[in-house]
Write a protein that holds these residues in place. Structure first.
Motif, PDB file in Angstrom:
ATOM      1  N   GLY A  17      -0.633 -11.635   7.287  1.00 19.50           N
ATOM      2  CA  GLY A  17      -1.489 -12.489   6.593  1.00 19.50           C
ATOM      3  C   GLY A  17      -0.291 -13.105   5.706  1.00 19.50           C
ATOM      4  O   GLY A  17       0.765 -12.894   5.552  1.00 19.50           O
ATOM      5  N   TRP A  18      -0.917 -14.216   5.029  1.00 16.92           N
ATOM      6  CA  TRP A  18      -0.236 -15.058   4.109  1.00 16.92           C
ATOM      7  C   TRP A  18      -0.602 -15.251   2.795  1.00 16.92           C
ATOM      8  O   TRP A  18      -0.064 -15.857   1.946  1.00 16.92           O
ATOM      9  CB  TRP A  18       0.291 -16.290   4.667  1.00 16.92           C
ATOM     10  N   ASP A  19      -1.831 -14.751   2.694  1.00 13.91           N
ATOM     11  CA  ASP A  19      -2.390 -14.805   1.051  1.00 13.91           C
ATOM     12  C   ASP A  19      -3.700 -13.643   1.190  1.00 13.91           C
ATOM     13  O   ASP A  19      -3.889 -12.963   2.090  1.00 13.91           O
ATOM     14  CB  ASP A  19      -3.181 -16.186   0.935  1.00 13.91           C
ATOM     15  N   LYS A  20      -4.259 -13.584   0.035  1.00 18.53           N
ATOM     16  CA  LYS A  20      -5.295 -12.517  -0.112  1.00 18.53           C
ATOM     17  C   LYS A  20      -6.324 -12.730   0.851  1.00 18.53           C
ATOM     18  O   LYS A  20      -6.798 -11.698   1.425  1.00 18.53           O
ATOM     19  CB  LYS A  20      -6.065 -12.864  -1.633  1.00 18.53           C
ATOM     20  N   ALA A  21      -6.684 -13.901   1.101  1.00  8.79           N
ATOM     21  CA  ALA A  21      -7.840 -13.792   2.041  1.00  8.79           C
ATOM     22  C   ALA A  21      -7.560 -13.662   3.432  1.00  8.79           C
ATOM     23  O   ALA A  21      -8.155 -12.812   4.243  1.00  8.79           O
ATOM     24  CB  ALA A  21      -8.462 -15.399   2.248  1.00  8.79           C
TER      25      ALA A  21
END
Length: 453
Positions: free
Chosen positions: A279-283
Protein backbone atom coordinates in the motif's frame (compact mmCIF):
# COMPACT_ATOMS: atom_id res chain seq x y z
CA UNK A 1 8.91 -18.65 -20.09
CA UNK A 2 8.65 -16.19 -17.22
CA UNK A 3 8.91 -16.80 -13.54
CA UNK A 4 6.87 -14.57 -11.26
CA UNK A 5 9.59 -13.47 -8.89
CA UNK A 6 12.50 -11.02 -8.99
CA UNK A 7 15.15 -11.72 -11.59
CA UNK A 8 17.66 -14.12 -10.11
CA UNK A 9 21.00 -12.73 -11.24
CA UNK A 10 22.83 -15.74 -9.84
CA UNK A 11 20.99 -17.83 -12.40
CA UNK A 12 22.27 -15.72 -15.31
CA UNK A 13 25.29 -17.61 -16.57
CA UNK A 14 27.77 -14.75 -17.08
CA UNK A 15 29.84 -14.64 -20.22
CA UNK A 16 33.53 -13.92 -19.78
CA UNK A 17 33.59 -10.29 -20.81
CA UNK A 18 37.32 -10.14 -21.51
CA UNK A 19 37.08 -12.84 -24.17
CA UNK A 20 34.01 -11.51 -25.97
CA UNK A 21 34.32 -10.01 -29.44
CA UNK A 22 33.77 -6.27 -29.87
CA UNK A 23 30.85 -5.51 -32.17
CA UNK A 24 30.49 -1.76 -31.75
CA UNK A 25 32.96 1.08 -31.52
CA UNK A 26 30.70 2.70 -28.91
CA UNK A 27 31.82 0.08 -26.42
CA UNK A 28 35.23 1.75 -26.37
CA UNK A 29 33.67 4.71 -24.55
CA UNK A 30 31.10 2.83 -22.45
CA UNK A 31 32.31 0.45 -19.76
CA UNK A 32 30.20 -2.73 -20.14
CA UNK A 33 31.24 -4.00 -16.71
CA UNK A 34 29.94 -0.82 -15.06
CA UNK A 35 26.77 -0.97 -17.13
CA UNK A 36 26.14 -4.58 -16.19
CA UNK A 37 26.75 -3.84 -12.53
CA UNK A 38 24.32 -0.91 -12.63
CA UNK A 39 21.67 -3.10 -14.23
CA UNK A 40 22.27 -5.87 -11.69
CA UNK A 41 21.79 -3.49 -8.77
CA UNK A 42 18.53 -2.25 -10.28
CA UNK A 43 17.33 -5.79 -10.99
CA UNK A 44 18.08 -6.92 -7.44
CA UNK A 45 15.87 -4.05 -6.25
CA UNK A 46 13.13 -5.32 -8.62
CA UNK A 47 13.50 -2.22 -10.78
CA UNK A 48 13.44 -4.36 -13.89
CA UNK A 49 12.20 -1.74 -16.34
CA UNK A 50 15.04 0.61 -15.38
CA UNK A 51 17.57 -2.21 -15.59
CA UNK A 52 16.37 -3.13 -19.08
CA UNK A 53 16.70 0.46 -20.24
CA UNK A 54 20.26 0.62 -18.95
CA UNK A 55 21.26 -2.51 -20.88
CA UNK A 56 19.60 -1.21 -24.04
CA UNK A 57 22.50 1.26 -24.18
CA UNK A 58 24.83 -1.47 -25.47
CA UNK A 59 22.74 -3.61 -27.83
CA UNK A 60 25.81 -5.00 -29.60
CA UNK A 61 27.58 -6.22 -26.50
CA UNK A 62 26.75 -9.95 -26.10
CA UNK A 63 26.32 -10.07 -22.35
CA UNK A 64 24.37 -6.82 -22.21
CA UNK A 65 22.07 -8.14 -24.93
CA UNK A 66 21.67 -11.48 -23.14
CA UNK A 67 20.84 -10.00 -19.78
CA UNK A 68 18.50 -7.52 -21.39
CA UNK A 69 16.70 -10.41 -23.10
CA UNK A 70 16.27 -12.15 -19.75
CA UNK A 71 14.90 -8.97 -18.21
CA UNK A 72 12.44 -8.61 -21.07
CA UNK A 73 11.38 -12.22 -20.44
CA UNK A 74 10.87 -11.52 -16.74
CA UNK A 75 8.78 -8.48 -17.76
CA UNK A 76 6.79 -10.76 -20.11
CA UNK A 77 7.76 -8.67 -23.13
CA UNK A 78 8.46 -11.73 -25.23
CA UNK A 79 8.15 -10.07 -28.64
CA UNK A 80 11.04 -7.76 -27.65
CA UNK A 81 13.03 -10.57 -26.02
CA UNK A 82 13.04 -12.67 -29.20
CA UNK A 83 15.30 -10.37 -31.30
CA UNK A 84 17.60 -9.83 -28.30
CA UNK A 85 18.15 -13.56 -27.90
CA UNK A 86 18.67 -13.88 -31.65
CA UNK A 87 21.25 -11.09 -31.54
CA UNK A 88 23.23 -12.98 -28.88
CA UNK A 89 23.08 -16.11 -31.03
CA UNK A 90 24.49 -14.14 -33.94
CA UNK A 91 27.30 -12.66 -31.82
CA UNK A 92 28.13 -15.85 -29.90
CA UNK A 93 27.02 -18.82 -32.05
CA UNK A 94 25.87 -21.79 -30.01
CA UNK A 95 25.41 -19.84 -26.76
CA UNK A 96 23.21 -22.32 -24.91
CA UNK A 97 21.39 -20.02 -22.48
CA UNK A 98 20.30 -17.62 -25.22
CA UNK A 99 19.14 -20.59 -27.32
CA UNK A 100 16.96 -21.79 -24.44
CA UNK A 101 15.73 -18.26 -23.74
CA UNK A 102 14.78 -17.81 -27.38
CA UNK A 103 12.86 -21.09 -27.32
CA UNK A 104 10.94 -19.97 -24.23
CA UNK A 105 10.01 -16.70 -25.91
CA UNK A 106 8.80 -18.55 -29.00
CA UNK A 107 6.55 -20.79 -26.90
CA UNK A 108 5.07 -17.76 -25.14
CA UNK A 109 4.49 -16.15 -28.54
CA UNK A 110 2.51 -19.18 -29.71
CA UNK A 111 5.23 -20.58 -32.00
CA UNK A 112 6.21 -23.83 -30.24
CA UNK A 113 7.11 -25.55 -33.51
CA UNK A 114 10.04 -23.15 -33.91
CA UNK A 115 11.13 -23.78 -30.33
CA UNK A 116 11.26 -27.59 -30.58
CA UNK A 117 14.49 -27.91 -32.68
CA UNK A 118 16.26 -25.36 -30.46
CA UNK A 119 15.35 -27.31 -27.32
CA UNK A 120 16.14 -30.65 -28.93
CA UNK A 121 19.67 -29.37 -29.57
CA UNK A 122 19.90 -27.87 -26.08
CA UNK A 123 18.76 -31.13 -24.45
CA UNK A 124 21.35 -33.02 -26.47
CA UNK A 125 24.06 -30.62 -25.30
CA UNK A 126 22.92 -30.59 -21.66
CA UNK A 127 20.86 -33.73 -21.01
CA UNK A 128 20.98 -33.35 -17.22
CA UNK A 129 19.27 -29.95 -17.11
CA UNK A 130 15.77 -30.26 -15.64
CA UNK A 131 14.90 -26.81 -16.94
CA UNK A 132 15.81 -27.64 -20.53
CA UNK A 133 14.05 -31.01 -20.45
CA UNK A 134 10.95 -29.32 -18.99
CA UNK A 135 10.90 -26.58 -21.64
CA UNK A 136 11.45 -29.20 -24.33
CA UNK A 137 8.44 -31.10 -23.02
CA UNK A 138 6.26 -27.98 -23.00
CA UNK A 139 7.26 -27.07 -26.55
CA UNK A 140 6.61 -30.60 -27.78
CA UNK A 141 3.23 -30.68 -26.07
CA UNK A 142 2.12 -27.34 -27.49
CA UNK A 143 3.37 -28.31 -30.95
CA UNK A 144 1.23 -31.46 -30.84
CA UNK A 145 4.05 -33.92 -30.16
CA UNK A 146 4.64 -36.50 -27.44
CA UNK A 147 5.92 -34.67 -24.38
CA UNK A 148 5.46 -37.47 -21.83
CA UNK A 149 9.09 -38.64 -21.75
CA UNK A 150 10.64 -35.19 -21.45
CA UNK A 151 8.26 -34.02 -18.74
CA UNK A 152 8.69 -37.28 -16.80
CA UNK A 153 12.47 -36.91 -16.97
CA UNK A 154 12.27 -33.29 -15.82
CA UNK A 155 10.04 -34.17 -12.87
CA UNK A 156 12.35 -37.01 -11.83
CA UNK A 157 15.35 -34.66 -11.96
CA UNK A 158 13.64 -32.14 -9.68
CA UNK A 159 12.76 -34.87 -7.16
CA UNK A 160 16.19 -36.58 -7.25
CA UNK A 161 18.06 -34.25 -4.80
CA UNK A 162 15.42 -34.84 -2.12
CA UNK A 163 15.66 -38.61 -2.62
CA UNK A 164 19.46 -38.50 -2.41
CA UNK A 165 19.01 -36.86 0.99
CA UNK A 166 16.67 -39.67 2.05
CA UNK A 167 13.73 -37.19 1.87
CA UNK A 168 14.99 -35.42 5.01
CA UNK A 169 13.95 -31.78 4.61
CA UNK A 170 16.50 -28.99 4.32
CA UNK A 171 14.23 -26.50 6.09
CA UNK A 172 11.38 -26.52 8.61
CA UNK A 173 8.57 -24.00 8.95
CA UNK A 174 7.20 -23.58 12.49
CA UNK A 175 3.70 -22.37 13.26
CA UNK A 176 4.30 -21.18 16.80
CA UNK A 177 1.03 -19.22 16.64
CA UNK A 178 -2.11 -20.32 14.84
CA UNK A 179 -3.86 -17.09 15.76
CA UNK A 180 -3.82 -14.06 13.47
CA UNK A 181 -5.05 -10.58 14.36
CA UNK A 182 -5.79 -9.53 10.74
CA UNK A 183 -7.94 -10.68 7.82
CA UNK A 184 -5.78 -9.76 4.84
CA UNK A 185 -7.30 -9.56 1.38
CA UNK A 186 -4.63 -11.79 -0.19
CA UNK A 187 -4.92 -14.53 2.46
CA UNK A 188 -6.96 -17.73 2.60
CA UNK A 189 -8.43 -16.91 6.03
CA UNK A 190 -12.01 -17.64 4.92
CA UNK A 191 -11.33 -21.40 5.05
CA UNK A 192 -9.62 -21.44 8.45
CA UNK A 193 -11.29 -23.96 10.72
CA UNK A 194 -9.76 -22.31 13.77
CA UNK A 195 -8.01 -19.08 14.67
CA UNK A 196 -6.44 -19.98 17.99
CA UNK A 197 -3.60 -21.98 19.47
CA UNK A 198 0.04 -21.48 20.48
CA UNK A 199 2.89 -24.00 20.26
CA UNK A 200 3.80 -25.55 23.60
CA UNK A 201 7.43 -25.40 24.69
CA UNK A 202 7.66 -29.20 24.56
CA UNK A 203 6.62 -29.28 20.90
CA UNK A 204 9.09 -26.52 20.10
CA UNK A 205 11.97 -28.30 21.83
CA UNK A 206 11.11 -31.62 20.17
CA UNK A 207 11.12 -29.92 16.77
CA UNK A 208 14.52 -28.35 17.40
CA UNK A 209 15.91 -31.69 18.53
CA UNK A 210 14.64 -33.45 15.41
CA UNK A 211 16.05 -30.72 13.20
CA UNK A 212 19.43 -30.88 14.89
CA UNK A 213 19.55 -34.68 14.70
CA UNK A 214 18.87 -34.60 10.95
CA UNK A 215 21.08 -31.73 9.87
CA UNK A 216 18.30 -29.20 9.30
CA UNK A 217 19.88 -25.77 9.65
CA UNK A 218 17.12 -23.36 8.60
CA UNK A 219 13.97 -22.52 10.54
CA UNK A 220 11.22 -20.26 9.21
CA UNK A 221 8.89 -19.00 11.93
CA UNK A 222 5.58 -19.12 10.06
CA UNK A 223 3.49 -21.91 8.56
CA UNK A 224 -0.05 -22.25 7.30
CA UNK A 225 -1.52 -19.27 9.15
CA UNK A 226 -0.94 -17.13 12.21
CA UNK A 227 1.06 -14.12 13.38
CA UNK A 228 4.18 -15.39 15.24
CA UNK A 229 4.63 -12.29 17.38
CA UNK A 230 1.35 -13.03 19.16
CA UNK A 231 2.95 -16.02 20.93
CA UNK A 232 3.63 -15.06 24.56
CA UNK A 233 7.06 -16.76 24.46
CA UNK A 234 8.09 -15.78 20.94
CA UNK A 235 11.32 -14.09 22.02
CA UNK A 236 12.38 -16.97 24.25
CA UNK A 237 11.77 -19.38 21.35
CA UNK A 238 13.72 -17.26 18.91
CA UNK A 239 16.59 -16.83 21.36
CA UNK A 240 16.81 -20.58 21.97
CA UNK A 241 16.78 -21.45 18.27
CA UNK A 242 19.50 -18.91 17.47
CA UNK A 243 21.58 -20.04 20.46
CA UNK A 244 21.45 -23.62 19.20
CA UNK A 245 22.97 -22.58 15.89
CA UNK A 246 19.96 -22.44 13.58
CA UNK A 247 19.53 -19.88 10.83
CA UNK A 248 16.21 -18.42 11.93
CA UNK A 249 13.87 -16.14 10.03
CA UNK A 250 10.49 -14.73 10.98
CA UNK A 251 7.58 -13.44 8.90
CA UNK A 252 5.32 -10.84 10.51
CA UNK A 253 2.63 -8.31 9.67
CA UNK A 254 4.39 -5.98 12.10
CA UNK A 255 1.29 -4.86 13.97
CA UNK A 256 2.16 -6.40 17.39
CA UNK A 257 5.48 -4.52 17.54
CA UNK A 258 6.36 -1.92 20.14
CA UNK A 259 9.59 0.10 20.53
CA UNK A 260 10.83 -2.37 23.16
CA UNK A 261 9.97 -5.40 21.02
CA UNK A 262 11.61 -3.84 17.96
CA UNK A 263 14.86 -3.39 19.85
CA UNK A 264 14.75 -6.93 21.16
CA UNK A 265 13.89 -8.42 17.77
CA UNK A 266 16.71 -6.55 16.05
CA UNK A 267 19.23 -7.78 18.61
CA UNK A 268 18.44 -11.49 18.39
CA UNK A 269 20.81 -12.32 15.54
CA UNK A 270 18.09 -13.61 13.21
CA UNK A 271 18.99 -14.51 9.63
CA UNK A 272 16.11 -12.43 8.30
CA UNK A 273 12.94 -10.57 9.21
CA UNK A 274 10.23 -10.38 6.55
CA UNK A 275 7.67 -7.64 7.07
CA UNK A 276 4.40 -7.92 5.16
CA UNK A 277 3.25 -4.55 3.81
CA UNK A 278 1.46 -3.45 0.64
CA UNK A 279 0.00 0.00 0.00
CA UNK A 280 0.99 3.63 -0.35
CA UNK A 281 -1.60 5.40 1.81
CA UNK A 282 -4.17 4.71 4.50
CA UNK A 283 -6.91 3.52 2.12
CA UNK A 284 -4.73 1.19 0.04
CA UNK A 285 -2.97 -0.36 3.06
CA UNK A 286 -6.01 -0.78 5.31
CA UNK A 287 -8.05 -2.09 2.39
CA UNK A 288 -5.54 -4.95 2.11
CA UNK A 289 -4.57 -5.56 5.76
CA UNK A 290 -8.03 -5.62 7.26
CA UNK A 291 -7.84 -4.69 10.94
CA UNK A 292 -4.46 -2.93 10.80
CA UNK A 293 -3.74 0.80 11.19
CA UNK A 294 -1.64 2.40 8.46
CA UNK A 295 0.18 5.05 10.48
CA UNK A 296 1.08 2.74 13.35
CA UNK A 297 2.27 -0.09 11.10
CA UNK A 298 4.34 2.31 9.00
CA UNK A 299 5.98 3.66 12.15
CA UNK A 300 6.82 0.08 13.17
CA UNK A 301 8.20 -0.68 9.72
CA UNK A 302 10.50 2.36 9.66
CA UNK A 303 11.67 1.75 13.22
CA UNK A 304 12.46 -1.92 12.57
CA UNK A 305 14.29 -1.10 9.34
CA UNK A 306 16.45 1.38 11.24
CA UNK A 307 17.01 -0.99 14.15
CA UNK A 308 18.41 -3.86 12.07
CA UNK A 309 20.86 -1.69 10.11
CA UNK A 310 24.39 -2.74 10.99
CA UNK A 311 23.28 -6.14 12.32
CA UNK A 312 23.56 -9.55 10.65
CA UNK A 313 19.80 -9.63 10.15
CA UNK A 314 18.49 -9.14 6.63
CA UNK A 315 15.35 -7.03 6.61
CA UNK A 316 12.96 -7.19 3.68
CA UNK A 317 9.44 -5.97 3.04
CA UNK A 318 7.23 -8.37 1.09
CA UNK A 319 4.30 -6.84 -0.74
CA UNK A 320 1.58 -9.11 -2.13
CA UNK A 321 -1.19 -7.80 -4.37
CA UNK A 322 -4.41 -9.35 -5.65
CA UNK A 323 -6.19 -6.64 -7.66
CA UNK A 324 -4.54 -4.25 -10.12
CA UNK A 325 -1.42 -5.97 -8.94
CA UNK A 326 1.08 -4.35 -11.29
CA UNK A 327 0.06 -0.82 -10.29
CA UNK A 328 -0.27 -1.80 -6.62
CA UNK A 329 3.20 -3.28 -6.41
CA UNK A 330 4.80 -0.44 -8.36
CA UNK A 331 3.19 2.19 -6.13
CA UNK A 332 4.09 0.24 -2.97
CA UNK A 333 7.75 -0.04 -3.94
CA UNK A 334 7.94 3.66 -4.86
CA UNK A 335 6.23 4.70 -1.62
CA UNK A 336 8.55 2.61 0.55
CA UNK A 337 11.65 3.80 -1.29
CA UNK A 338 10.53 7.34 -0.47
CA UNK A 339 10.48 6.23 3.19
CA UNK A 340 14.10 5.12 2.87
CA UNK A 341 13.26 1.42 2.67
CA UNK A 342 15.04 -0.11 -0.31
CA UNK A 343 14.62 -3.84 0.21
CA UNK A 344 11.12 -4.40 -1.09
CA UNK A 345 10.13 -7.73 -2.60
CA UNK A 346 6.90 -7.53 -4.58
CA UNK A 347 4.95 -10.61 -5.66
CA UNK A 348 1.69 -11.53 -7.32
CA UNK A 349 -0.83 -13.10 -4.96
CA UNK A 350 -1.21 -16.87 -5.08
CA UNK A 351 -4.45 -18.79 -4.77
CA UNK A 352 -3.60 -20.43 -1.40
CA UNK A 353 -3.87 -23.98 -2.65
CA UNK A 354 -7.07 -23.20 -4.54
CA UNK A 355 -8.83 -21.67 -1.54
CA UNK A 356 -8.78 -18.14 -2.99
CA UNK A 357 -10.32 -17.37 -6.37
CA UNK A 358 -8.38 -14.51 -7.88
CA UNK A 359 -7.24 -13.50 -11.33
CA UNK A 360 -8.84 -15.73 -13.94
CA UNK A 361 -9.80 -19.35 -14.21
CA UNK A 362 -7.33 -21.22 -16.42
CA UNK A 363 -9.46 -24.04 -17.73
CA UNK A 364 -6.73 -26.29 -19.09
CA UNK A 365 -5.04 -26.36 -15.68
CA UNK A 366 -8.20 -26.21 -13.58
CA UNK A 367 -6.87 -23.41 -11.35
CA UNK A 368 -7.53 -19.78 -10.57
CA UNK A 369 -4.48 -17.58 -10.91
CA UNK A 370 -3.19 -14.08 -11.49
CA UNK A 371 -0.02 -15.55 -12.94
CA UNK A 372 0.57 -16.18 -16.62
CA UNK A 373 0.88 -19.95 -16.46
CA UNK A 374 -0.94 -20.86 -19.68
CA UNK A 375 2.31 -22.13 -21.23
CA UNK A 376 3.49 -23.90 -18.08
CA UNK A 377 2.99 -27.44 -16.82
CA UNK A 378 2.80 -28.83 -13.29
CA UNK A 379 6.13 -29.74 -11.77
CA UNK A 380 7.10 -31.05 -8.33
CA UNK A 381 6.62 -28.31 -5.75
CA UNK A 382 10.08 -27.23 -4.62
CA UNK A 383 8.89 -25.99 -1.23
CA UNK A 384 7.23 -29.35 -0.60
CA UNK A 385 10.44 -31.18 -1.55
CA UNK A 386 12.75 -29.12 0.64
CA UNK A 387 10.63 -28.48 3.74
CA UNK A 388 7.80 -29.45 6.07
CA UNK A 389 5.53 -27.38 8.26
CA UNK A 390 5.16 -28.12 11.97
CA UNK A 391 1.92 -26.75 13.38
CA UNK A 392 1.44 -25.47 16.89
CA UNK A 393 -0.09 -28.79 18.05
CA UNK A 394 2.78 -30.86 16.56
CA UNK A 395 0.96 -31.88 13.38
CA UNK A 396 3.36 -32.07 10.44
CA UNK A 397 2.09 -30.99 7.02
CA UNK A 398 3.65 -31.58 3.64
CA UNK A 399 2.69 -28.02 2.62
CA UNK A 400 4.44 -25.46 4.78
CA UNK A 401 2.80 -22.56 2.93
CA UNK A 402 -0.97 -22.80 2.62
CA UNK A 403 -2.24 -25.84 4.51
CA UNK A 404 -4.06 -24.09 7.36
CA UNK A 405 -6.39 -27.06 8.03
CA UNK A 406 -3.86 -29.91 7.87
CA UNK A 407 -5.36 -31.32 4.67
CA UNK A 408 -1.87 -32.60 3.82
CA UNK A 409 -1.02 -34.04 7.23
CA UNK A 410 1.88 -36.51 6.99
CA UNK A 411 2.65 -37.15 10.66
CA UNK A 412 3.07 -35.76 14.17
CA UNK A 413 6.38 -34.50 15.55
CA UNK A 414 5.66 -35.80 19.07
CA UNK A 415 5.05 -39.31 17.78
CA UNK A 416 7.49 -39.69 14.88
CA UNK A 417 10.85 -38.41 13.70
CA UNK A 418 11.36 -36.33 10.56
CA UNK A 419 12.89 -39.26 8.66
CA UNK A 420 9.97 -41.53 9.50
CA UNK A 421 7.43 -38.85 8.62
CA UNK A 422 8.95 -38.01 5.25
CA UNK A 423 9.36 -41.65 4.30
CA UNK A 424 5.89 -42.64 5.43
CA UNK A 425 2.98 -43.54 3.20
CA UNK A 426 1.19 -40.15 3.33
CA UNK A 427 4.16 -38.21 2.03
CA UNK A 428 5.15 -40.92 -0.44
CA UNK A 429 1.66 -40.76 -1.95
CA UNK A 430 1.98 -37.02 -2.51
CA UNK A 431 5.49 -37.41 -3.93
CA UNK A 432 4.43 -40.09 -6.42
CA UNK A 433 1.54 -37.94 -7.58
CA UNK A 434 3.97 -35.13 -8.36
CA UNK A 435 6.29 -37.60 -10.06
CA UNK A 436 3.61 -38.66 -12.52
CA UNK A 437 2.16 -35.16 -12.87
CA UNK A 438 -1.34 -36.12 -11.76
CA UNK A 439 -2.48 -34.28 -8.63
CA UNK A 440 -6.22 -34.80 -9.04
CA UNK A 441 -6.48 -36.81 -5.81
CA UNK A 442 -4.17 -34.64 -3.68
CA UNK A 443 -6.03 -31.98 -1.66
CA UNK A 444 -4.90 -28.44 -2.41
CA UNK A 445 -2.00 -29.42 -4.69
CA UNK A 446 -4.29 -30.12 -7.62
CA UNK A 447 -5.80 -26.64 -7.48
CA UNK A 448 -2.70 -24.70 -6.36
CA UNK A 449 -1.12 -22.29 -8.82
CA UNK A 450 2.39 -22.54 -7.35
CA UNK A 451 3.74 -25.83 -8.81
CA UNK A 452 3.93 -24.61 -12.42
CA UNK A 453 7.12 -24.10 -14.34
Amino acid sequence: MPEHRPLDNAALTPLIIATLPTHDAAMKTVDPVALLRQAQILAEAQRLVEAERVLAGLPNHPECAFRRAQLLTALERHAEAEPCFRAVQAMVPGHLDSMVGLAGALVELGRPGEAVPLLTAAARAQPNSARIRYLHGVALDEAGGDASTELAVARAMVIAPAERRGLVPWEVYLQISRRCNLRCAMCGHEVWQSNSGFMDWAVFERTLAECKANGVKTLHILSGQGEPLLHPQVFEMLEKAVAEGFEVGIVTNGTPLTPERIGRLAGLGLAYIQFSFAGWDKASYEGTYIGAKFERTLDNLRALDAAVKGTRTSFVVKAVATEDWEATLEKTAAFLRAQGIERVFTVVGNNFGGHVQLGRYIEKHGVWSQKHIDHHRRMPCRVLLKSVGVFCDGTVTACACYDSNAELKIGHIMEQGLVEIRNGAPFRRILESFRCGDLADIPMCGTCDDPFG
